[in-house]
Design a protein around this motif. Structure first.
Motif, PDB file in Angstrom:
ATOM      1  N   GLY A 184      -0.813  11.940 -21.966  1.00 14.64           N
ATOM      2  CA  GLY A 184      -0.656  12.936 -20.924  1.00 14.64           C
ATOM      3  C   GLY A 184      -1.675  14.048 -21.127  1.00 14.64           C
ATOM      4  N   GLN A 185      -1.682  15.019 -20.205  1.00 16.86           N
ATOM      5  CA  GLN A 185      -2.736  16.036 -20.201  1.00 16.86           C
ATOM      6  C   GLN A 185      -2.170  17.442 -20.047  1.00 16.86           C
ATOM      7  OE1 GLN A 185      -5.099  15.070 -16.796  1.00 16.86           O
ATOM      8  NE2 GLN A 185      -6.059  13.286 -17.733  1.00 16.86           N
ATOM      9  N   LEU A 186      -2.980  18.407 -20.529  1.00 15.32           N
ATOM     10  CA  LEU A 186      -2.727  19.806 -20.213  1.00 15.32           C
ATOM     11  C   LEU A 186      -2.976  20.046 -18.728  1.00 15.32           C
ATOM     12  CD1 LEU A 186      -4.894  21.387 -23.065  1.00 15.32           C
ATOM     13  CD2 LEU A 186      -2.459  20.961 -23.173  1.00 15.32           C
ATOM     14  N   GLY A 187      -2.343  21.075 -18.198  1.00 20.45           N
ATOM     15  CA  GLY A 187      -2.589  21.441 -16.812  1.00 20.45           C
ATOM     16  C   GLY A 187      -1.506  22.371 -16.312  1.00 20.45           C
ATOM     17  N   TYR A 188      -1.873  23.334 -15.447  1.00 21.01           N
ATOM     18  CA  TYR A 188      -0.846  24.180 -14.848  1.00 21.01           C
ATOM     19  C   TYR A 188      -0.884  24.118 -13.328  1.00 21.01           C
ATOM     20  CZ  TYR A 188      -4.764  27.548 -14.834  1.00 21.01           C
ATOM     21  OH  TYR A 188      -5.976  28.166 -14.678  1.00 21.01           O
ATOM     22  N   ASN A 189      -1.744  23.256 -12.767  1.00 21.21           N
ATOM     23  CA  ASN A 189      -1.819  23.111 -11.314  1.00 21.21           C
ATOM     24  C   ASN A 189      -1.136  21.838 -10.830  1.00 21.21           C
ATOM     25  OD1 ASN A 189      -3.365  25.447 -10.998  1.00 21.21           O
ATOM     26  ND2 ASN A 189      -5.253  24.366 -11.431  1.00 21.21           N
ATOM     27  N   VAL A 190      -0.378  21.198 -11.692  1.00 19.46           N
ATOM     28  CA  VAL A 190       0.178  19.885 -11.367  1.00 19.46           C
ATOM     29  C   VAL A 190       1.551  20.045 -10.712  1.00 19.46           C
ATOM     30  CG1 VAL A 190       0.834  17.622 -12.243  1.00 19.46           C
ATOM     31  CG2 VAL A 190      -1.089  18.849 -13.269  1.00 19.46           C
ATOM     32  N   GLY A 191       1.571  19.990  -9.387  1.00 20.16           N
ATOM     33  CA  GLY A 191       2.821  19.954  -8.651  1.00 20.16           C
ATOM     34  C   GLY A 191       3.122  18.532  -8.230  1.00 20.16           C
ATOM     35  N   THR A 192       4.369  18.258  -7.896  1.00 14.68           N
ATOM     36  CA  THR A 192       4.799  16.908  -7.540  1.00 14.68           C
ATOM     37  C   THR A 192       5.167  16.827  -6.063  1.00 14.68           C
ATOM     38  OG1 THR A 192       7.057  17.461  -8.233  1.00 14.68           O
ATOM     39  CG2 THR A 192       5.638  16.370  -9.848  1.00 14.68           C
ATOM     40  N   LEU A 193       5.114  15.614  -5.552  1.00 13.87           N
ATOM     41  CA  LEU A 193       5.551  15.292  -4.192  1.00 13.87           C
ATOM     42  C   LEU A 193       6.454  14.077  -4.293  1.00 13.87           C
ATOM     43  CD1 LEU A 193       5.293  15.189  -0.992  1.00 13.87           C
ATOM     44  CD2 LEU A 193       3.325  13.678  -1.390  1.00 13.87           C
ATOM     45  N   ILE A 194       7.585  14.091  -3.587  1.00 15.78           N
ATOM     46  CA  ILE A 194       8.443  12.914  -3.590  1.00 15.78           C
ATOM     47  C   ILE A 194       8.577  12.351  -2.182  1.00 15.78           C
ATOM     48  CG2 ILE A 194       9.747  13.559  -5.642  1.00 15.78           C
ATOM     49  CD1 ILE A 194      12.010  14.491  -3.826  1.00 15.78           C
ATOM     50  N   THR A 195       8.652  11.042  -2.115  1.00 13.46           N
ATOM     51  CA  THR A 195       8.958  10.329  -0.883  1.00 13.46           C
ATOM     52  C   THR A 195      10.282   9.601  -1.094  1.00 13.46           C
ATOM     53  OG1 THR A 195       7.824   8.278  -1.520  1.00 13.46           O
ATOM     54  CG2 THR A 195       6.479  10.022  -0.519  1.00 13.46           C
ATOM     55  N   LYS A 196      10.604   8.692  -0.219  1.00 16.99           N
ATOM     56  CA  LYS A 196      11.874   7.966  -0.343  1.00 16.99           C
ATOM     57  C   LYS A 196      11.949   7.178  -1.641  1.00 16.99           C
ATOM     58  CE  LYS A 196      15.743   6.774   1.817  1.00 16.99           C
ATOM     59  NZ  LYS A 196      16.743   7.773   2.260  1.00 16.99           N
ATOM     60  N   THR A 197      10.788   6.693  -2.112  1.00 16.45           N
ATOM     61  CA  THR A 197      10.808   5.822  -3.290  1.00 16.45           C
ATOM     62  C   THR A 197       9.870   6.261  -4.405  1.00 16.45           C
ATOM     63  OG1 THR A 197       9.122   4.393  -2.282  1.00 16.45           O
ATOM     64  CG2 THR A 197      11.441   3.802  -1.919  1.00 16.45           C
ATOM     65  N   LEU A 198       8.989   7.248  -4.148  1.00 18.80           N
ATOM     66  CA  LEU A 198       7.918   7.535  -5.094  1.00 18.80           C
ATOM     67  C   LEU A 198       7.899   9.004  -5.517  1.00 18.80           C
ATOM     68  CD1 LEU A 198       4.944   5.634  -3.377  1.00 18.80           C
ATOM     69  CD2 LEU A 198       6.348   4.821  -5.303  1.00 18.80           C
ATOM     70  N   VAL A 199       7.323   9.241  -6.711  1.00 19.07           N
ATOM     71  CA  VAL A 199       6.928  10.574  -7.172  1.00 19.07           C
ATOM     72  C   VAL A 199       5.406  10.543  -7.281  1.00 19.07           C
ATOM     73  CG1 VAL A 199       7.125  12.337  -8.954  1.00 19.07           C
ATOM     74  CG2 VAL A 199       9.046  10.803  -8.502  1.00 19.07           C
ATOM     75  N   ILE A 200       4.729  11.489  -6.631  1.00 18.21           N
ATOM     76  CA  ILE A 200       3.264  11.484  -6.569  1.00 18.21           C
ATOM     77  C   ILE A 200       2.731  12.782  -7.164  1.00 18.21           C
ATOM     78  CG2 ILE A 200       1.262  11.424  -5.024  1.00 18.21           C
ATOM     79  CD1 ILE A 200       3.068   9.806  -3.080  1.00 18.21           C
ATOM     80  N   ALA A 201       1.735  12.648  -8.048  1.00 22.73           N
ATOM     81  CA  ALA A 201       1.113  13.830  -8.655  1.00 22.73           C
ATOM     82  C   ALA A 201      -0.271  13.445  -9.154  1.00 22.73           C
ATOM     83  CB  ALA A 201       1.959  14.372  -9.799  1.00 22.73           C
ATOM     84  N   GLY A 202      -1.184  14.416  -9.168  1.00 23.33           N
ATOM     85  CA  GLY A 202      -2.543  14.180  -9.638  1.00 23.33           C
ATOM     86  C   GLY A 202      -2.739  14.660 -11.061  1.00 23.33           C
ATOM     87  N   ASP A 203      -3.764  14.138 -11.712  1.00 20.98           N
ATOM     88  CA  ASP A 203      -4.112  14.567 -13.065  1.00 20.98           C
ATOM     89  C   ASP A 203      -4.608  16.009 -13.054  1.00 20.98           C
ATOM     90  OD1 ASP A 203      -3.497  12.034 -13.890  1.00 20.98           O
ATOM     91  OD2 ASP A 203      -5.560  11.432 -14.346  1.00 20.98           O
ATOM     92  N   GLY A 204      -4.377  16.701 -14.166  1.00 17.53           N
ATOM     93  CA  GLY A 204      -4.831  18.071 -14.302  1.00 17.53           C
ATOM     94  C   GLY A 204      -6.186  18.203 -14.962  1.00 17.53           C
ATOM     95  N   GLN A 205      -6.757  17.076 -15.440  1.00 18.58           N
ATOM     96  CA  GLN A 205      -8.059  17.105 -16.099  1.00 18.58           C
ATOM     97  C   GLN A 205      -8.902  15.925 -15.646  1.00 18.58           C
ATOM     98  OE1 GLN A 205      -8.149  17.505 -20.363  1.00 18.58           O
ATOM     99  NE2 GLN A 205      -6.349  18.821 -20.423  1.00 18.58           N
ATOM    100  N   VAL A 206     -10.205  16.085 -15.802  1.00 21.91           N
ATOM    101  CA  VAL A 206     -11.146  14.983 -15.593  1.00 21.91           C
ATOM    102  C   VAL A 206     -11.264  14.196 -16.893  1.00 21.91           C
ATOM    103  CG1 VAL A 206     -13.595  14.451 -15.286  1.00 21.91           C
ATOM    104  CG2 VAL A 206     -12.470  16.055 -13.747  1.00 21.91           C
ATOM    105  N   THR A 207     -11.255  12.879 -16.784  1.00 17.42           N
ATOM    106  CA  THR A 207     -11.450  12.019 -17.956  1.00 17.42           C
ATOM    107  C   THR A 207     -12.356  10.851 -17.585  1.00 17.42           C
ATOM    108  OG1 THR A 207      -9.433  10.772 -17.408  1.00 17.42           O
ATOM    109  CG2 THR A 207      -9.218  12.550 -19.022  1.00 17.42           C
ATOM    110  N   THR A 208     -12.875  10.192 -18.604  1.00 22.39           N
ATOM    111  CA  THR A 208     -13.618   8.944 -18.442  1.00 22.39           C
ATOM    112  C   THR A 208     -12.963   7.924 -19.354  1.00 22.39           C
ATOM    113  OG1 THR A 208     -15.651  10.199 -18.070  1.00 22.39           O
ATOM    114  CG2 THR A 208     -15.891   7.854 -18.561  1.00 22.39           C
ATOM    115  N   THR A 209     -12.444   6.851 -18.790  1.00 20.04           N
ATOM    116  CA  THR A 209     -11.715   5.864 -19.580  1.00 20.04           C
ATOM    117  C   THR A 209     -12.281   4.471 -19.328  1.00 20.04           C
ATOM    118  OG1 THR A 209     -10.038   5.197 -17.947  1.00 20.04           O
ATOM    119  CG2 THR A 209      -9.674   7.290 -19.103  1.00 20.04           C
TER     120      THR A 209
END
Length: 275
Positions: A184-209
């Motif tokens: 997981g990552q550090l971050g303070y801008n990470v808010g969540t969104l929920i739909t009927k079946t999903l939880v959606i959120a973006g990463d708080g940092q850029v990475t290369t994997t």
């Protein structure tokens, strides 16, 4: 709970370390609530350390006896989040070891890293730099989590590490040859969104994997289990909570991204026609 600062001294103490204050825990984006199941879905930064130190103020800076600062570093004015960050704002010189934050170089909430020898590089696109040992955070992972919390039972239903392992951790020589699970990552801008079946959120940092080129992922989790069921690469980290809407029977998800050299913008995603 009030955690008082300390007078920062080169021989110690450097600062009071706080975890659930300026950047730690669940921050300004808040959480998502499902009225049908009475479950809250919330991101939390578990490793966003904020050092709070005081130094004697030069009379040219303030008439107060003490101001926020770190021993061995020149005291300076602090700016709040969003202050002095316009495109036409001149960039000041950076003091080695200075914390991440507004153009004044202060960390979020007026924090600064403790010493040049222990300061982490700024976290791209969000999160406090924090203090490190050999480039590794003081706090053990997971560094950032999304938790599903039952308000009826007062229990965590599930919890997952949110975000890829940061590059400075994955590539750290001290961990060479070790199998490190996703932190997981550090971050303070990470808010969540929920739909009927999903939880959606973006990463708080850029990475290369090995799984994706440089960027940040927008992730979807199963609401009942926390299993990651999909993701799409974004050019920059999430900087505002996602939202969703429907036009002519087609659903869209819009997310604000920014960070580093990438200017802020909104990106809208949708499923292909017929899905």
């Amino acid at each position: 709970m009030f955690t008082p600062p300390v007078e920062s001294q080169l021989g110690g103490p450097i600062a009071t370390l706080t975890l659930g204050t300026a950047s730690g825990g669940t921050n300004w984006p808040g959480a998502s609530y499902d009225p049908e199941t009475h479950i809250v879905y919330a991101y939390a930064c578990n490793a966003c350390l904020t050092p709070i130190g005081l130094v004697r103020s030069p009379k040219t800076l303030s008439d107060m006896e003490f101001v926020a600062g770190t021993a061995g570093q020149e005291p300076r004015n602090r700016m709040g989040p969003g202050e002095g960050v316009g495109a036409d704002t001149p960039l000041p010189s950076r003091t080695p070891g200075a914390g991440r934050g507004g153009r004044g170089g202060a960390g979020r909430g007026g924090a600064a890293t403790a010493t040049a020898g222990t300061a982490a590089p700024p976290a791209a696109g969000g999160g406090a730099g924090g203090l490190t040992v050999n480039g590794l955070p003081l706090i053990k992972p997971p560094y950032g989590t999304i938790s599903a919390i039952s308000l009826d039972k007062g229990e965590i239903v599930w919890q997952v590490a949110h975000g890829d392992t940061p590059d400075n951790v994955r590539n750290n020589p001290a961990l060479k040859g070790m199998n490190i699970p996703r932190t997981g990552q550090l971050g303070y801008n990470v808010g969540t969104l929920i739909t009927k079946t999903l939880v959606i959120a973006g990463d708080g940092q850029v990475t290369t994997t090995p799984e994706h080129p440089r960027g940040a992922m927008l992730r979807a989790y199963d609401k009942t289990s926390g299993k990651e069921v999909g993701g799409i690469l974004m050019p920059a980290p999430q900087s505002g909570s996602p939202m969703t809407y429907m036009v002519d029977g087609k659903q869209y998800i819009v997310i604000a991204v920014s960070g580093g050299a990438y200017s802020g913008e909104y990106i809208a995603y949708s499923l292909p026609n017929g899905q």
